[in-house]
Structure formats: structure tokens, C-alpha cells
Design a protein around this motif. Structure first.
Motif, mmCIF file in Angstrom:
data_model
loop_
_atom_site.group_PDB
_atom_site.id
_atom_site.type_symbol
_atom_site.label_atom_id
_atom_site.label_comp_id
_atom_site.label_asym_id
_atom_site.label_seq_id
_atom_site.Cartn_x
_atom_site.Cartn_y
_atom_site.Cartn_z
ATOM 1 N N ARG A 38 0.849 -1.205 0.000
ATOM 2 C CA ARG A 38 0.000 0.000 0.000
ATOM 3 C C ARG A 38 0.873 1.238 0.000
ATOM 4 O O ARG A 38 1.924 1.275 0.660
ATOM 5 C CB ARG A 38 -0.900 0.046 1.237
ATOM 6 C CG ARG A 38 -1.926 -1.045 1.259
ATOM 7 C CD ARG A 38 -3.064 -0.774 0.292
ATOM 8 N NE ARG A 38 -3.607 -2.019 -0.199
ATOM 9 C CZ ARG A 38 -4.534 -2.131 -1.126
ATOM 10 N NH1 ARG A 38 -4.995 -1.055 -1.709
ATOM 11 N NH2 ARG A 38 -4.960 -3.302 -1.519
ATOM 12 N N ILE A 39 0.432 2.245 -0.738
ATOM 13 C CA ILE A 39 1.174 3.505 -0.864
ATOM 14 C C ILE A 39 0.239 4.645 -0.493
ATOM 15 O O ILE A 39 -0.880 4.729 -1.025
ATOM 16 C CB ILE A 39 1.695 3.691 -2.301
ATOM 17 C CG1 ILE A 39 2.630 2.535 -2.688
ATOM 18 C CG2 ILE A 39 2.413 5.036 -2.456
ATOM 19 C CD1 ILE A 39 2.932 2.454 -4.163
ATOM 20 N N VAL A 40 0.666 5.494 0.412
ATOM 21 C CA VAL A 40 -0.121 6.660 0.836
ATOM 22 C C VAL A 40 0.690 7.912 0.563
ATOM 23 O O VAL A 40 1.857 8.006 0.964
ATOM 24 C CB VAL A 40 -0.508 6.574 2.329
ATOM 25 C CG1 VAL A 40 -1.175 7.873 2.788
ATOM 26 C CG2 VAL A 40 -1.443 5.388 2.577
ATOM 27 N N ARG B 290 -3.919 2.300 -9.103
ATOM 28 C CA ARG B 290 -4.852 3.143 -8.342
ATOM 29 C C ARG B 290 -5.298 2.431 -7.064
ATOM 30 O O ARG B 290 -5.523 3.065 -6.037
ATOM 31 C CB ARG B 290 -6.067 3.497 -9.194
ATOM 32 C CG ARG B 290 -5.772 4.403 -10.362
ATOM 33 C CD ARG B 290 -7.052 5.044 -10.887
ATOM 34 N NE ARG B 290 -8.073 4.049 -11.185
ATOM 35 C CZ ARG B 290 -8.189 3.408 -12.336
ATOM 36 N NH1 ARG B 290 -7.335 3.658 -13.305
ATOM 37 N NH2 ARG B 290 -9.149 2.523 -12.532
ATOM 38 N N ARG B 291 -5.434 1.112 -7.136
ATOM 39 C CA ARG B 291 -5.885 0.364 -5.966
ATOM 40 C C ARG B 291 -4.846 0.403 -4.855
ATOM 41 O O ARG B 291 -5.183 0.378 -3.680
ATOM 42 C CB ARG B 291 -6.189 -1.075 -6.366
ATOM 43 C CG ARG B 291 -6.895 -1.898 -5.285
ATOM 44 C CD ARG B 291 -7.341 -3.259 -5.808
ATOM 45 N NE ARG B 291 -8.386 -3.093 -6.795
ATOM 46 C CZ ARG B 291 -8.256 -3.386 -8.093
ATOM 47 N NH1 ARG B 291 -7.110 -3.856 -8.544
ATOM 48 N NH2 ARG B 291 -9.255 -3.222 -8.927
ATOM 49 N N PRO C 258 -12.730 0.770 -1.636
ATOM 50 C CA PRO C 258 -11.509 1.207 -0.967
ATOM 51 C C PRO C 258 -10.939 0.142 -0.039
ATOM 52 O O PRO C 258 -11.662 -0.713 0.471
ATOM 53 C CB PRO C 258 -11.978 2.434 -0.169
ATOM 54 C CG PRO C 258 -13.424 2.167 0.099
ATOM 55 C CD PRO C 258 -13.940 1.405 -1.090
ATOM 56 N N VAL C 259 -9.643 0.191 0.144
ATOM 57 C CA VAL C 259 -8.959 -0.594 1.179
ATOM 58 C C VAL C 259 -8.414 0.418 2.183
ATOM 59 O O VAL C 259 -7.570 1.241 1.840
ATOM 60 C CB VAL C 259 -7.831 -1.448 0.585
ATOM 61 C CG1 VAL C 259 -7.068 -2.148 1.700
ATOM 62 C CG2 VAL C 259 -8.388 -2.476 -0.391
ATOM 63 N N ASP C 260 -8.939 0.389 3.398
ATOM 64 C CA ASP C 260 -8.533 1.373 4.392
ATOM 65 C C ASP C 260 -7.182 0.979 4.985
ATOM 66 O O ASP C 260 -6.917 -0.196 5.234
ATOM 67 C CB ASP C 260 -9.588 1.460 5.495
ATOM 68 C CG ASP C 260 -9.715 2.867 6.042
ATOM 69 O OD1 ASP C 260 -8.911 3.721 5.644
ATOM 70 O OD2 ASP C 260 -10.627 3.113 6.852
ATOM 71 N N VAL C 261 -6.339 1.978 5.214
ATOM 72 C CA VAL C 261 -4.976 1.741 5.686
ATOM 73 C C VAL C 261 -4.836 2.256 7.111
ATOM 74 O O VAL C 261 -5.211 3.400 7.412
ATOM 75 C CB VAL C 261 -3.947 2.444 4.770
ATOM 76 C CG1 VAL C 261 -2.534 2.195 5.272
ATOM 77 C CG2 VAL C 261 -4.105 1.964 3.336
ATOM 78 N N GLY D 288 -2.430 -6.129 -5.925
ATOM 79 C CA GLY D 288 -1.861 -6.196 -7.252
ATOM 80 C C GLY D 288 -0.887 -7.343 -7.397
ATOM 81 O O GLY D 288 -0.616 -7.801 -8.481
ATOM 82 N N ALA D 289 -0.359 -7.849 -6.294
ATOM 83 C CA ALA D 289 0.530 -9.004 -6.369
ATOM 84 C C ALA D 289 -0.102 -10.129 -5.580
ATOM 85 O O ALA D 289 -0.340 -10.022 -4.392
ATOM 86 C CB ALA D 289 1.900 -8.665 -5.783
ATOM 87 N N ALA D 290 -0.422 -11.200 -6.239
ATOM 88 C CA ALA D 290 -1.067 -12.302 -5.553
ATOM 89 C C ALA D 290 -0.097 -13.027 -4.634
ATOM 90 O O ALA D 290 -0.477 -13.651 -3.674
ATOM 91 C CB ALA D 290 -1.641 -13.269 -6.568
#
Length: 909
Positions: free
Chosen positions: A141-143, A167-168, A252-255, A277-279
Motif C-alpha cells: 500500500r502507498i499513501v 490506483r488500488r 476502498p482498502v482502508d490503511v 496487485g501481487a497475488a
């Protein structure tokens, strides 16, 4: 809602604060507006808040104080290269936008503004490029947090990213709405936005009912709390409410960003695995080894002179682009490994590495082969679920308990993928320019491609005109099937099963129109997914009917949804729309659902047109020239996954529908059918989903030529457009005139949606004589630069506007211009609504509404006022009567106007 907890992972934060600039006005004509001493305080308080928050350890935080551009890039790449869990980028400083407003530049210490240049900004980082660097990170995840003037302009850059997987992964928090400047506050305190940010990170965020503060601070709640506070307590330099913005992909995926002060922290907490994005997910042993390597690299950085901050990491050189399987060579890599081992021994860390592995309950596993799987965006969720299932299956596990392979799943627009594989394999391997860069626009070179149809694989084969560096090996037949359906609200669907099948799309739509004259039909973007292009093939029909009329029958306000899932997600945003709108989507989405956050939606039933081809997911092996370094191992990994996914190996029976250990079971759970025979469902499903088990004879398979033809017809359907801009130039507009966020600047930002064949003109609306308008730009085709220069010459007049007279004349003009063709037309009126009395006097409004309904030219009323589109206001009534759209500053007026103009024109934006 999914939740991502980074605690216990390898996280990184890069905090950039530019408080000191080398070139400032007025001493330097091309300098930035001034110094920002408050920003220096931002870094100190934010570091303390993040360290107290418990998500980021002190050594994981890098601080860059007033870096030059080259140093910033150096630090950004280092952080991106080393993060595996959360990657946080914070920037505070000057933010600049070009006149078109289509980009945000983060100005570093050596920033200059070069007048007259297209880009105009030296010593500044283009946010588009920042996102590219972040997207190449392996972080889950990138914020991004931006505290600068015009921060909201970053939203458009994020929205323009075509890859949903990027984007995800990336969430952006922006201190203020687009095209707004903000005050940095006192020199002795942090900036207002960061001060509040730190307060919320430290004290927590009240829940929605205001009953208390939760222990964890999450991105979405933090963004909403900042918006609520700042809009209430602060104003922008234009005197409007200061409204922070945020962007995150839907669903959304909340961080988790921190734990409030005083809250208990569970020891050894771990996040539930969330797809990013990476399984592939590292085992606990692999994660610990990676953490160990990161510690070694961090230690190396601290010993190196000139480290940027206390948590600075030694940046690795950017990896050369190479095909999958081609080994990174060289003596320097081995030398680096030796140096790291020596350093580790000196630091006493090798013992940790040995003990850690000795504690494992199995022998040390070598790194598995990493496969890259590219798929159609509509299929991405199911394919990722299948890949996740495969990773822990017996088929992917050795006798020693090790994984044979990992799989990275990502989706990209169908038309872009076809063009990339067919015509752009060379720049895909070695990008040479920003104009053509499939690595950026699509993703890494895949080993496996799963398009939505077998015909799509045929469309992607090289034409033989240019050299190709890729070979496609598609299976002879698809492994699953999902028919295209007309998903109707239950209240307007046919009751009898027999009436929902055995008819063409046109026939089903005709019956729908007889049942409900207000019902409409929507279809996603045919350039983005195969299912939408298949729907377009059926919509146009075999007789090459009037394509413009066909497109008009599915027209909507704003751009089409990119995917079928997005379409079904957005319909419930408006209850009336949800109850009266049918959607052309693949059937499986009515079983698997669309994952959006709506809990209340209209129940739907499926009708089955017999002339719309269905989705037929197909396995395609992709080989790249020069990618044969580990060919045998890669071929074996691909073969094993292929056999498991399609049910052709020893792990299950193909198309049996049983709950066996293969990919067909996963596709069956999500609502797919067998690709041949009776095309029964691969899994059991409740009839309450509104589906029909046996809908009768399916449509024939789509051909490559038919799909290409439909796509070309779609792109050329409407031809050049006509747009007439009305610019309120009355005296009350003086405070809303200057800069990219001023009225002329807003119109300039919308010109990117117009091409050289489109016709448009600009009227200045201010009554100094008998005419309610004066011509700023004559109507006709224009080069963008000429139009922008005409808008630069626009000036506020010491007069009132006559919106009634100007709109009445505009409607008459556009009807006259379009009397001999069906080209799309649009009228745009940008105003502050100060002279609405001319609209409402003497029955003018009713007369104008009657004219707008009769003449059928859409009018976009763009009000530089937060209440301009309130129910019952003239702007809202005029746009509704004309079939146009009402925009005001309560939403993103600039982006909305750009979208409306782009729908009418043929430009690139």
C-alpha cells in the motif's frame, strides 16, 4: 470494507519539507513566492507523531529537509525500492500548476518558474513522475500526503492512471481542493493542515456518531475528519471554504496509519492479507529474511556519508528493463552481496539470519519463480482470487513444503493491451520516450495473458509490418464462459422467464421502452474491457446501422464507467437512476457481486440477448525475445498453473462443477459457466440472483474483425463536436479571474478535450450595449495555443451580465449550426450567478426553459458558487431542461467541465 494493517511489515516513510528556497521573488524574477518557515516545524511534529503511532519504526522514517530536485528523486527511489508493507510519502512546500491545470509540480529547494515555457517549472517534481516511481515499488500500500497550494490538482493525475492495480494500491490525501492557494500560517508553528493532521494522528479520530475515538487511525476516517475541520475553521486565499481532498480506488482498502496516544497496541499484530496487485505473499520466513536485508541496507546507509535523514536507506540503482527470466548480470551485483555480508557480520546480524532459519519448521526454500499475469479488468478480481488459491495449493507446493511459483496479477485496458502486444513490443522492453511506454501504461511484460475472449488474442497478433519481440501462444479454446446480459431493475424487468430470452438486444430494449418510457440503458467503456466491446458489437448490430443513433441510445452524463463492476457500483449513487437503468454487463457479476461499498441497491434480473457475444476467458502464454534465461523453470511454472487453472491436469476434472482443487472451482463460485456443451454453471447458485440456468441458444462467438470494426466505429461515432463557451465577464467576476483557478483559466483547462477538427468559440457575457455578448474567439476550428491566447486577452468589464439574453442567443446559434448534421453540440456558461436577476425577471426563466427543451442542445451551467446547483436554482433547472449538467464549487467543477467538453470533442484529454 477491507483493512490493511502494516504493523510488523517492512514499511518506509519519506517526509519531505521544503522550507528554504534558493530563488524567491521579488529578488529573483523566476523564483517562487517566498520562504516557508512553518514547513520546518511540520517535519519535527510529524516525525514524533508517526513514531508514537507504532506503525513506522524510527529507522523506517526518512526526513528530507529542503532537498534539491536530484536529492529528492534519490531519496524517493530509495524508499520505494525498500518498502514492502506501507510506503508513505509526505510533501510540504510550494505546489505549482501550469495554465492548463492538468498537472501538479512539487517545487524543491532549487525551483524556478520559467515564463513562457510549456512546462514552466525547473527544480520541481512532476506529480505524474512521482506516481510512476511509487508504482514501481513492491509496497503493498502507498499513501501520499500533500500539504501545498493547489494540492487538489494531484487528483486528476491519480484519476488519469489507467492501471487499476496502481490506483488500488495508491491513496492520496491533498491539503486543499484543486486550483486553490492556501496560507502557510505563522513562521513559529506548523502549517494549519499538518498541525491538524498531527493532532488527529496523535489523539485519534471520532467515530461517525461522535461517541468516542477509536484506537486505530485509518486513512479514510482521517481524510474525512480533516475535511470537516478545515472546511469549518479555515478559508483559502480566494475566501472559499478550505476543503482537503482524498482519492482512493473503489472499493476502498482502508490503511491503518497509527495508533492514538494512550491506546493499547497488540503485540506482534499482523494485517490480514489484502490483495494489492501481487497475488504472491511471502511466507513468514521470507518476510523475516527480507526484513533482515532491509536492516542491513539501513545500517549501510547510516554508515555512508551524506545520508538524508535518520532513517535514510542506501538507494539501489534503477533496475534495467528486461524480459521476465533474463538475469540481472554482473560483477557489481556479486560485489554488493559480499559487501552486505561483511557488513552484516561486522554488525553481528548474521547470527540473527542463521538462528531465524534454524527456527523454521522446514528446510530453507529457494526463491520461487515469479510469474506475471495480465488480464482483462472485468476478470481481474476472479483471476486474482484463483491465483491466491493456487499459491497454497498442492499443485504449487514441492515435497519439501516450498512454493514452486508466485504470481503477480494486474489488469489493464483491453485496447491498450492489444496495441501494446501487436505494435509496441519493442518499447515495452525498452521504453525510449514518454509518448509510448507500455511499461508505464500497462505494466510489466507478462508471462501469461488472460483476455476476455479468444478473438482478443487474435487481434493482438503482430501485423508483420514492424519488428516484434513477443510471441503469443493462446489455447485453442476458452476455459470458461459468461454470457452478456441486460441487467434490469426488478421493478421494470419481464416477469416470465420465456420473455427474458430468445430475442435480440434491440427486441429486448423495445419491450423495455414499452414497459417504462423513462428507462435507460448504459454500457461501460468499450476501449477498456472486452465485455463492453462485445456489448458494442451487439448494440451496433450486423447491419451497420446508424452508429451515432446507437451511441445516443446509451449516452449518459459524464464519461462511461471503465468496467462493468464500476457501472454497477455507481448506479446506486442515485436511487432513481438505479431503479430505472439497465446495464449491459457480463452475467457472472450478478453472482460474484461488484465489491462496492453500497449495502442498499435495487434487486436486478438478467435478460439474455441472443445477438451479443459472451465473455470467453482464454489462457495465453506470452514469450519475449531475450527472456529465456530461466526458460525451463518458467515454462514448468506456467504449465503447472495452466493445468490447475483450466482443470486439465491431475488436480481435478475439467468443467465438472465439483468443488475440486482447481481454478474452475474458483470461476464457478464467481458465476462462470462451462465454455461448451450446455454451458451449465460451473458452480451451484441461488435462483434468487435473477439468473436463468438455461437461457437458450447463445450468441455466436465474436470475431476479431467484428471487434476491431466496432471499436473503430465507436471511436469515430460522433465525429467532430461543436462547443460554445459563454464567459461571464461582469464586474463581480474580478475576484474570480486570475490564475489557473480563475474563470479564463478554468476554460483553458477544458480545451484539452477539443481536437483540431472540433469547432468552438468563446463569448464574453457582459452588457455594455444592445448585444448581451461580445465575441472573444470566433466560432470554428482552432489550435489550442491560439484559443488560450484569446482567453488571456479576456478582461472583466464594468457592466452587468445578461444571462437570459446570452443563453437565448447561444441556443439559437447552435441550432442553426447543427441544422444539417447530427454532430454533438454543447453550450457552456461559466458564471458567478451574481446577475441571476436578469434570468428570473419578466418570466425570462420559463421562456428559456421552454426553448432549451425544444432545441435539444445540452447546456452546462458552471457556477463559481457552492450553491449554484441547489435544487430549484436557475442553473440546475436550465441544465436539466436542456439535458446538460450543472456544476458548482461544492464538487470538482474543473474536472466535471473537462469531462463534459471531452465527451463532445475529439481531443486527447
Amino acid at each position: 470494507m477491507d483493512r490493511f494493517d502494516p504493523r510488523g511489515k517492512v514499511n518506509r516513510a519519506l517526509l519531505v519539507g521544503v522550507s528554504e528556497y534558493e530563488f524567491t521573488r521579488p529578488k529573483h524574477r523566476d523564483g517562487v513566492p517566498g520562504q516557508l518557515p512553518a514547513v520546518a516545524h511540520n517535519l519535527a511534529v510529524l516525525v514524533r507523531a508517526l513514531e508514537r503511532g507504532g506503525v513506522l519504526r524510527p529507522l523506517e522514517i526518512t526526513v528530507a529537509r529542503s532537498p534539491r530536485l536530484a536529492d529528492f528523486r534519490h531519496s524517493l527511489r530509495a524508499a520505494a525500492d525498500s518498502a514492502e508493507g506501507l510506503l508513505l510519502l509526505y510533501f510540504a512546500g510550494h505546489g505549482a500548476v501550469p495554465s492548463a491545470g492538468d498537472e501538479l509540480w512539487l517545487q524543491m529547494r532549487d525551483a524556478e518558474v520559467v515564463r513562457g515555457e510549456t512546462a514552466g517549472f525547473e527544480g520541481a517534481a512532476r506529480f505524474t513522475n512521482v506516481l510512476r516511481i511509487l508504482a514501481n515499488s513492491h509496497a503493498e500500500r502507498i499513501v501520499v500526503v500533500l500539504d501545498c497550494c493547489n494540492a487538489g490538482n494531484a487528483a486528476r493525475v491519480w484519476e488519469a492512471v489507467e492501471r487499476p492495480d496502481v490506483r488500488r494500491r495508491v491513496s492520496v490525501l491533498m491539503s486543499v481542493q484543486a486550483n486553490h492557494r492556501i496560507d502557510a500560517g505563522d513562521a513559529d508553528t506548523p502549517t494549519p493542515f499538518t498541525a491538524r493532521l498531527v493532532e488527529l494522528l496523535t489523539s485519534g479520530v471520532e467515530d461517525r456518531e461522535g461517541e468516542g475515538r477509536g484506537d486505530e487511525v485509518h486513512f479514510l476516517a482521517l481524510a474525512e475528519a480533516l475535511r470537516a475541520y478545515m472546511s469549518t475553521h479555515h478559508r483559502t486565499e480566494r475566501g472559499e471554504a478550505w476543503e482537503p481532498q482524498s482519492r482512493t480506488e473503489n472499493p476502498p482498502v482502508d490503511v491503518v496509519l497509527g495508533i492514538r496516544a494512550g491506546a493499547g497496541r497488540p503485540v506482534g499484530s499482523r494485517a490480514e492479507a489484502v490483495g494489492a496487485g501481487a497475488a504472491s505473499r511471502p511466507t513468514s520466513g521470507r518476510r523475516r529474511r527480507r526484513a533482515f536485508v532491509a536492516r542491513v541496507r539501513a545500517a549501510a546507509a547510516r554508515l555512508r556519508p551524506g545520508a538524508v535523514g535518520p532513517g535514510a536507506l542506501r538507494p539501489s540503482a534503477p533496475a534495467p528493463h528486461r524480459p521476465p527470466g533474463q538475469a540481472p548480470g554482473g560483477r557489481s551485483t556479486r560485489r554488493a552481496a559480499v559487501v552486505l555480508l561483511v557488513l552484516a557480520a561486522a554488525l553481528g546480524l548474521v547470527g540473527y539470519f542463521v538462528v531465524d532459519n534454524a527456527a523454521s519448521d522446514r528446510s530453507v526454500c529457494g526463491p520461487p519463480v515469479e510469474l506475471r499475469l495480465l488480464t482483462d479488468p472485468d476478470l481481474e478480481s476472479t483471476v486474482r482470487e484463483a491465483a491466491d488459491t493456487y499459491l497454497t495449493s498442492a499443485a504449487n507446493t514441492t515435497g519439501g513444503g516450498c512454493r514452486r511459483s508466485g504470481i503477480t496479477v494486474y489488469g489493464a485496458g483491453s485496447a491498450a493491451v492489444v496495441a501494446g502486444l501487436r505494435d509496441q513490443s519493442d518499447p515495452w522492453q525498452r521504453p525510449v520516450s514518454d509518448d509510448t511506454d507500455p511499461q508505464r501504461d500497462i505494466g510489466p511484460q507478462p508471462d501469461i495473458w488472460i483476455p476476455g475472449t479468444l478473438a482478443t488474442a487474435a487481434r493482438a497478433r503482430s501485423s508483420g509490418v514492424a519488428r516484434t519481440f513477443v510471441t503469443l501462444e493462446p489455447d485453442a479454446a476458452p476455459f470458461a464462459y459468461s454470457p452478456m446480459v441486460l441487467s434490469l431493475p426488478q421493478g421494470i424487468a419481464e416477469d416470465a422467464v420465456r420473455d427474458r430470452t430468445g430475442d435480440s438486444l434491440a427486441g429486448l430494449r423495445a419491450k423495455l421502452a414499452r414497459r417504462d418510457k423513462s428507462a435507460s440503458v448504459r454500457r461501460p467503456d468499450p476501449e477498456y474491457t472486452d465485455s463492453a466491446l462485445l456489448a458494442t458489437v451487439g448494440l451496433y448490430g450486423p447491419g451497420r446501422a446508424d452508429v451515432g443513433r446507437a451511441e445516443g441510445s446509451v449516452a449518459q452524463t459524464g464519461p462511461p464507467a471503465p468496467t462493468a463492476g464500476d457501472l454497477l457500483c455507481t448506479l446506486p449513487d442515485n436511487v432513481d437512476t438505479d431503479r430505472s437503468t439497465a446495464a449491459l454487463v457480463p452475467e457472472f457479476l450478478m453472482v460474484s457481486g461488484v465489491g462496492c461499498d453500497r449495502t442498499t441497491r435495487t434487486p436486478r434480473m438478467a435478460e439474455y440477448p441472443d445477438d451479443v457475444p459472451g465473455l470467453t476467458p482464454t489462457f495465453v502464454r506470452v514469450r519475449w525475445t531475450g527472456g529465456d534465461h530461466d526458460e525451463a523453470a518458467r515454462d514448468d511454472a506456467v504449465r503447472r498453473f495452466h493445468d490447475w487453472l483450466t482443470g486439465t491436469g491431475d488436480t481435478g476434472e475439467k468443467n465438472s462443477g465439483k468443488e475440486v482443487d482447481n481454478g474452475l472451482a474458483v470461476f464457478g463460485q464467481d458465476g462462470f459457466r462451462a465454455p461448451s456443451g450446455a454451458r451449465a454453471f460451473l458452480g451451484a447458485h441461488d435462483s434468487a440472483t435473477g439468473l436463468i440456468s438455461d437461457p437458450g441458444r447463445p450468441a455466436g462467438a465474436a470475431g476479431a474483425e467484428a471487434m476491431d470494426t466496432a471499436l473503430n466505429q465507436y471511436r469515430n461515432a460522433k465525429g467532430p463536436g461543436r462547443v460554445l463557451f459563454l464567459l461571464d465577464s461582469s464586474g463581480s467576476m474580478a475576484g474570480l479571474w486570475q490564475g489557473p483557478g480563475g474563470a479564463p483559466g478554468i476554460l483553458k483547462q477544458s480545451l484539452g478535450g477539443l481536437g483540431t477538427q472540433d469547432e468552438y468559440g468563446v463569448w464574453s457575457v457582459a452588457s455594455q450595449g444592445r448585444s448581451p455578448y461580445a465575441e472573444l474567439l470566433p466560432f470554428g476550428p482552432h489550435r489550442r495555443g491560439d484559443a488560450e491566447r484569446a482567453l488571456d486577452r479576456a478582461a472583466v468589464k464594468d457592466a452587468e451580465a445578461d444571462p437570459y439574453g446570452a443563453l437565448k442567443a447561444a441556443l439559437d446559434t447552435m441550432v442553426q449550426k447543427g441544422r444539417d448534421d447530427d454532430r454533438p453540440e454543447l453550450i457552456v456558461f461559466l458564471t458567478d450567478d451574481e446577475d441571476d436577476n436578469h434570468l428570473t425577471a419578466k418570466g425570462h426563466l420559463d421562456e428559456l426553459l421552454t426553448s432549451a427543451r425544444a432545441k435539444g442542445v445540452p447546456v452546462v451551467m458552471a457556477a463559481l458558487d457552492s450553491g449554484g446547483c441547489a435544487k430549484g436554482r436557475p442553473d440546475q433547472r436550465i441544465s436539466d431542461a436542456s439535458g446538460g449538467r450543472c456544476l458548482d464549487t461544492k464538487g470538482d467543477l474543473v474536472a466535471g467541465l473537462r469531462d463534459e467538453v471531452a465527451r463532445t470533442g475529439t481531443g486527447d484529454e
